[in-house]
Write a protein that holds these residues in place. Sequence first.
Motif, PDB file in Angstrom:
ATOM      1  N   ALA A 164      -6.303   3.152   0.757  1.00 25.77           N
ATOM      2  CA  ALA A 164      -8.035   3.204   1.385  1.00 25.77           C
ATOM      3  C   ALA A 164      -8.193   1.980   0.191  1.00 25.77           C
ATOM      4  O   ALA A 164      -9.121   0.941   0.470  1.00 25.77           O
ATOM      5  CB  ALA A 164      -8.307   4.425   1.631  1.00 25.77           C
ATOM      6  N   ARG A 165      -8.352   2.527  -0.942  1.00 23.07           N
ATOM      7  CA  ARG A 165      -8.757   1.789  -2.349  1.00 23.07           C
ATOM      8  C   ARG A 165      -8.806   0.353  -3.033  1.00 23.07           C
ATOM      9  O   ARG A 165      -8.889  -0.474  -2.459  1.00 23.07           O
ATOM     10  CB  ARG A 165      -8.912   2.646  -3.614  1.00 23.07           C
ATOM     11  CG  ARG A 165      -9.582   1.888  -4.800  1.00 23.07           C
ATOM     12  CD  ARG A 165      -9.440   2.633  -6.003  1.00 23.07           C
ATOM     13  NE  ARG A 165      -9.910   1.422  -6.806  1.00 23.07           N
ATOM     14  CZ  ARG A 165      -9.157   1.568  -8.127  1.00 23.07           C
ATOM     15  NH1 ARG A 165      -8.760   3.269  -8.633  1.00 23.07           N
ATOM     16  NH2 ARG A 165     -10.042   1.002  -9.509  1.00 23.07           N
TER      17      ARG A 165
ATOM     18  N   TYR B  12       0.817  -1.553  -0.224  1.00 24.70           N
ATOM     19  CA  TYR B  12       0.037   0.096  -0.075  1.00 24.70           C
ATOM     20  C   TYR B  12       0.983   0.558  -0.272  1.00 24.70           C
ATOM     21  O   TYR B  12       0.229   2.484  -0.619  1.00 24.70           O
ATOM     22  CB  TYR B  12      -0.812   0.065   0.909  1.00 24.70           C
ATOM     23  CG  TYR B  12      -1.818  -1.493   0.985  1.00 24.70           C
ATOM     24  CD1 TYR B  12      -2.634  -1.616   0.000  1.00 24.70           C
ATOM     25  CD2 TYR B  12      -2.490  -1.804   2.560  1.00 24.70           C
ATOM     26  CE1 TYR B  12      -3.133  -2.712  -0.028  1.00 24.70           C
ATOM     27  CE2 TYR B  12      -2.796  -3.254   2.472  1.00 24.70           C
ATOM     28  CZ  TYR B  12      -3.597  -3.568   1.010  1.00 24.70           C
ATOM     29  OH  TYR B  12      -3.744  -4.204   1.947  1.00 24.70           O
TER      30      TYR B  12
ATOM     31  N   ARG C 121      -6.895  -1.761   0.074  1.00 26.65           N
ATOM     32  CA  ARG C 121      -6.980  -2.121   1.307  1.00 26.65           C
ATOM     33  C   ARG C 121      -8.720  -2.451   1.123  1.00 26.65           C
ATOM     34  O   ARG C 121      -8.806  -3.772   1.882  1.00 26.65           O
ATOM     35  CB  ARG C 121      -6.425  -1.262   2.597  1.00 26.65           C
ATOM     36  CG  ARG C 121      -5.396  -0.400   2.310  1.00 26.65           C
ATOM     37  CD  ARG C 121      -5.709  -0.004   4.408  1.00 26.65           C
ATOM     38  NE  ARG C 121      -3.887   0.110   4.605  1.00 26.65           N
ATOM     39  CZ  ARG C 121      -3.411  -0.276   5.558  1.00 26.65           C
ATOM     40  NH1 ARG C 121      -3.799  -1.413   5.746  1.00 26.65           N
ATOM     41  NH2 ARG C 121      -1.878  -0.233   5.524  1.00 26.65           N
ATOM     42  N   ALA C 122      -9.715  -2.018   0.496  1.00 25.22           N
ATOM     43  CA  ALA C 122     -10.660  -1.970   0.925  1.00 25.22           C
ATOM     44  C   ALA C 122     -10.980  -2.891  -0.125  1.00 25.22           C
ATOM     45  O   ALA C 122     -11.893  -4.745   0.158  1.00 25.22           O
ATOM     46  CB  ALA C 122     -11.672  -0.628  -0.097  1.00 25.22           C
ATOM     47  N   GLU C 123      -9.974  -3.464  -1.392  1.00 20.32           N
ATOM     48  CA  GLU C 123      -9.830  -4.315  -1.868  1.00 20.32           C
ATOM     49  C   GLU C 123      -9.661  -5.567  -1.808  1.00 20.32           C
ATOM     50  O   GLU C 123     -10.629  -6.806  -1.914  1.00 20.32           O
ATOM     51  CB  GLU C 123      -9.550  -4.489  -3.921  1.00 20.32           C
ATOM     52  CG  GLU C 123     -10.026  -3.155  -4.417  1.00 20.32           C
ATOM     53  CD  GLU C 123      -9.244  -2.636  -5.265  1.00 20.32           C
ATOM     54  OE1 GLU C 123      -9.122  -1.306  -6.244  1.00 20.32           O
ATOM     55  OE2 GLU C 123      -8.028  -3.174  -5.391  1.00 20.32           O
ATOM     56  N   ASP C 124      -8.616  -5.652  -0.873  1.00 18.23           N
ATOM     57  CA  ASP C 124      -7.898  -7.092  -0.211  1.00 18.23           C
ATOM     58  C   ASP C 124      -8.358  -7.138   0.935  1.00 18.23           C
ATOM     59  O   ASP C 124      -9.157  -8.831   1.129  1.00 18.23           O
ATOM     60  CB  ASP C 124      -6.640  -6.514   0.010  1.00 18.23           C
ATOM     61  CG  ASP C 124      -5.817  -5.637  -0.944  1.00 18.23           C
ATOM     62  OD1 ASP C 124      -6.173  -6.132  -2.052  1.00 18.23           O
ATOM     63  OD2 ASP C 124      -4.769  -5.272  -0.885  1.00 18.23           O
ATOM     64  N   LEU C 125      -9.162  -6.545   1.798  1.00 22.12           N
ATOM     65  CA  LEU C 125      -9.886  -7.262   2.926  1.00 22.12           C
ATOM     66  C   LEU C 125     -11.574  -7.734   2.027  1.00 22.12           C
ATOM     67  O   LEU C 125     -11.973  -8.405   2.887  1.00 22.12           O
ATOM     68  CB  LEU C 125     -10.891  -5.638   3.490  1.00 22.12           C
ATOM     69  CG  LEU C 125     -11.152  -5.895   4.753  1.00 22.12           C
ATOM     70  CD1 LEU C 125     -10.609  -6.851   5.960  1.00 22.12           C
ATOM     71  CD2 LEU C 125     -12.257  -4.564   5.671  1.00 22.12           C
ATOM     72  N   ARG C 126     -11.803  -6.973   1.040  1.00 17.85           N
ATOM     73  CA  ARG C 126     -13.466  -8.010   0.767  1.00 17.85           C
ATOM     74  C   ARG C 126     -12.810  -9.354  -0.134  1.00 17.85           C
ATOM     75  O   ARG C 126     -13.700  -9.631   0.279  1.00 17.85           O
ATOM     76  CB  ARG C 126     -13.897  -6.964  -0.624  1.00 17.85           C
ATOM     77  CG  ARG C 126     -14.710  -7.601  -1.092  1.00 17.85           C
ATOM     78  CD  ARG C 126     -15.174  -6.420  -2.505  1.00 17.85           C
ATOM     79  NE  ARG C 126     -15.262  -5.251  -2.272  1.00 17.85           N
ATOM     80  CZ  ARG C 126     -14.947  -3.873  -2.513  1.00 17.85           C
ATOM     81  NH1 ARG C 126     -13.955  -4.422  -3.457  1.00 17.85           N
ATOM     82  NH2 ARG C 126     -15.107  -2.918  -2.201  1.00 17.85           N
TER      83      ARG C 126
ATOM     84  N   GLN D  42     -11.037 -10.439  -7.144  1.00 12.85           N
ATOM     85  CA  GLN D  42     -11.398  -9.030  -7.795  1.00 12.85           C
ATOM     86  C   GLN D  42     -10.383  -8.718  -8.832  1.00 12.85           C
ATOM     87  O   GLN D  42      -8.993  -8.916  -9.399  1.00 12.85           O
ATOM     88  CB  GLN D  42     -11.055  -7.969  -6.873  1.00 12.85           C
ATOM     89  CG  GLN D  42     -11.693  -8.067  -5.447  1.00 12.85           C
ATOM     90  CD  GLN D  42     -13.144  -7.233  -5.510  1.00 12.85           C
ATOM     91  OE1 GLN D  42     -13.117  -6.327  -6.677  1.00 12.85           O
ATOM     92  NE2 GLN D  42     -14.156  -8.260  -5.822  1.00 12.85           N
TER      93      GLN D  42
ATOM     94  N   LYS E 125     -12.366 -11.186   3.510  1.00 12.96           N
ATOM     95  CA  LYS E 125     -13.486 -12.127   3.822  1.00 12.96           C
ATOM     96  C   LYS E 125     -14.910 -12.831   3.084  1.00 12.96           C
ATOM     97  O   LYS E 125     -15.413 -13.425   3.645  1.00 12.96           O
ATOM     98  CB  LYS E 125     -14.569 -10.353   3.997  1.00 12.96           C
ATOM     99  CG  LYS E 125     -13.508  -9.105   5.167  1.00 12.96           C
ATOM    100  CD  LYS E 125     -14.850  -8.224   5.117  1.00 12.96           C
ATOM    101  CE  LYS E 125     -14.594  -7.450   7.021  1.00 12.96           C
ATOM    102  NZ  LYS E 125     -14.791  -6.652   7.716  1.00 12.96           N
TER     103      LYS E 125
END
Length: 264
Positions: free
Chosen positions: A158-159, A150, A161-166, A174, A169
Amino acid sequence: AAGAIASGAASPGWDTARAAAWVDEILRAEGPYLSGMDAIVSQYSQEANARVENLRRIQLALLGLTLGVLAFEAFFVFRPAISRTREALQRSQDSEARHASASEELGMIFDSVPALIAELDTEGQLLRWTRPGADVIGEPLEKLLGACIYDLFTGQEARLRAEDLRIVKTGEPQLGLLHYLRNSRGDIRWLRMNKIPRKDSNQRIVGIVMFAVDVSDQKQIERKFMELRSEEQRRLSYNLHDGVGQELSGILYLGRGLVNRLRD
């Protein structure tokens, strides 16, 4: 008895003759008494020596039995165990050698593929990064390993991190993601990414595998195409306004004049 005689001699009313008789009696019994004591001691010594000899024989027997058991275990237990351990160590060494060779071959394949392939943990730490990716970043490969991905995409943390967190989970990949970064040389590089979850032997998601292609040249061509199209639209608008538009206006006025003359 001698003590009793000595103490009695100092007391009044002591019978000296009677005491002398006691002393004579003691002296007469001294020889048999000492002979009996010698016999008892000799018998005790013989019995003790016999017990010691028996114990020695038992110890020798136990020692022989122990040595026999150890020899049995060494031949029937330890020897096969050592042989199996040696074989297991050899298999382990062979497996490690094959694993090292496979890792080296995989690394060569990764480095020869003209794409960026990276393995990340769930926190975004780079576990593996191919040399083409290092060339895009403009940093040595050894410096990038262990870094946080990152930090390389300034302004898009932030974008990412959000992709990887999705992915972590949901376990869903992606695909077709587009990101840009500024490398150490100051150049803007555009990357088209596909990300899939990385799982362990228990099918638990432990990280992310990223496949990326440098599309900077394509983005530059697209930008030039957009610029050319905009320029062509401006030129066409200018021609329509100052060329065809004026000619049509002139034809309109001429047509109206002709209509008026025909009407007259």
